[in-house]
Design a protein around this motif. Structure first.
Motif: not given
Length: 390
Positions: A62-69, A102-105, A111-117
């Motif tokens: 739910x924190x990254x809807x555009x990525x999931x899409x 949670x801080x991904x969004x 416009x910063x680098x959002x991190x996923x694992x």
């Protein structure tokens, strides 16, 4: 002399063919080698098929809807990860888990680098290909978003890419196929030793244990004739096992999904002929060396122990070549076993073959066979060898 050699040869073949268990044992490797190759290629092809969707368990989707899409548009199958997802990954129940913090969004919107694992177990080979495909999808999304951000600011994305590397793979389909089929030369060389192992064990050590070697040597025939007859029978069994193995590999390659691996190989009559010409001279040296070793054994079981250890000889160059590929030099073809494996690898790669490497490999096998047969003939003149059973 030819008739005497033929008499010993027929006697050895008749005795060996009566032992059905030995024949079944000899045929195990010629059958298992191609079968293992076929199963391995099918497993690798099933993992590398590009039409298979990426199955990805996600934490915090739910924190990254555009990525999931984006992932779903690319055909990925997304599902919620269980609470104990790390344990499930270690157990192999899940190939990988994508964790979105949670801080991904917040970082993404600024416009910063959002991190996923991407949680995975690198020790599980079955997960390597799915993880690589998932990583490529994530990198594609990152590149797409990065380009959109630059366009929004009136900056061409090409400014951020100073150098683009374009791959130009010069490998032919046959050379690519050799990377997946490098086990074929190893199995063929091993079978040259395994095919005559049972007969070589029984021809000298077995006869001495039964007490039938002395009456055989009392016959009005030179010891060299006896050795040649036994050696010829051992060579025939080794050649038979090698040819059966080659035919098994041909059937396996015709049924293997090589197209899914991006390689093409045509096991036609010319291919089969060149492979057999490459490997079959080694049967001369392998059979003679096995008889030489068997001469020192005091029983059939002891001979089998020694000859099973001798099987390590063809395995060593194959393992070294698979772990540390080396550029072939002319002198390498004069080394028995190594020369045959190098030649078989070049045949698989479709290289332009010269006659000199074939001559060197064949000559070295003949030389080893001659030395070993001379040694066996001398040993049969030693009473301690002929009469020593304890």
């Amino acid at each position: 002399m030819r008739r005497q050699v033929g008499t010993v040869f027929r006697k050895e073949m008749r005795d060996h063919l009566r032992d059905k268990r030995s024949l079944l044992t000899v045929m195990m490797l010629p059958v298992l080698g191609p079968l293992m190759t076929l199963l391995t290629l099918q497993m690798v092809a099933s993992m590398m098929r590009r039409d298979q969707p990426v199955e990805l368990a996600v934490v915090g989707r739910e924190h990254a809807p555009s990525l999931m899409s984006f992932l779903e548009r690319q055909g990925a199958i997304l599902e919620d990860a269980p609470a104990n997802y790390e344990e499930r990954v270690r157990d192999g129940a899940l190939d990988m888990v994508l964790v979105v913090p949670e801080d991904y969004g917040r970082d993404f919107s600024r416009g910063h680098t959002a991190e996923v694992r991407l949680v995975a177990d690198s020790s599980r080979r079955s997960a390597i290909v799915p993880v690589q495909r998932a990583r490529r999808l994530l990198e594609a999304y990152s590149g797409q978003v990065g380009s959109q951000r630059l366009y929004a600011r009136g900056v061409s994305p090409e400014l951020a890419m100073a150098v683009r590397v374009a791959d130009a793979d010069l490998a032919t389909p046959a050379q690519s196929a050799a990377q997946w089929l490098n086990m074929v030369p190893l199995f063929l060389v091993m079978v040259t030793f395994a095919g005559g192992l049972q007969l070589a064990s029984d021809a000298l050590a077995g006869e001495r244990e039964r007490g039938s070697l002395e009456p055989l040597l009392l016959n009005p025939a030179p010891r060299g004739v006896v050795v040649l007859g036994k050696w010829a029978a051992t060579v025939v069994m080794s050649v038979f096992a090698t040819v059966v193995t080659m035919m098994g590999f041909v059937l396996a390659l015709k049924r293997a999904p090589l197209e899914d691996l991006g390689v093409t190989v045509h096991p036609d009559a010319a291919f089969i002929g060149v492979m057999l010409v490459t490997v079959l001279p080694l049967t001369l040296a392998a059979s003679a060396a096995q008889m030489w070793v068997s001469t020192y054994a005091r029983s059939f079981k002891e001979a089998q122990l020694y000859l099973n250890l001798l099987m390590m000889v063809p395995m060593a160059p194959g393992v070294v070549l698979s772990l540390m590929p080396m550029k072939s030099e002319l002198w390498m073809f004069a080394v028995p076993v190594l020369g045959q494996e190098l030649l078989a690898g070049e045949v698989l790669r479709g290289e332009m073959l010269r006659p000199l490497p074939f001559l060197l490999a064949s000559a070295s096998s003949v030389a080893v066979a001659w030395v070993a047969l001379r040694a066996v003939t001398r040993l049969l003149g030693d009473e301690r060898i002929v009469f020593g059973r304890s």
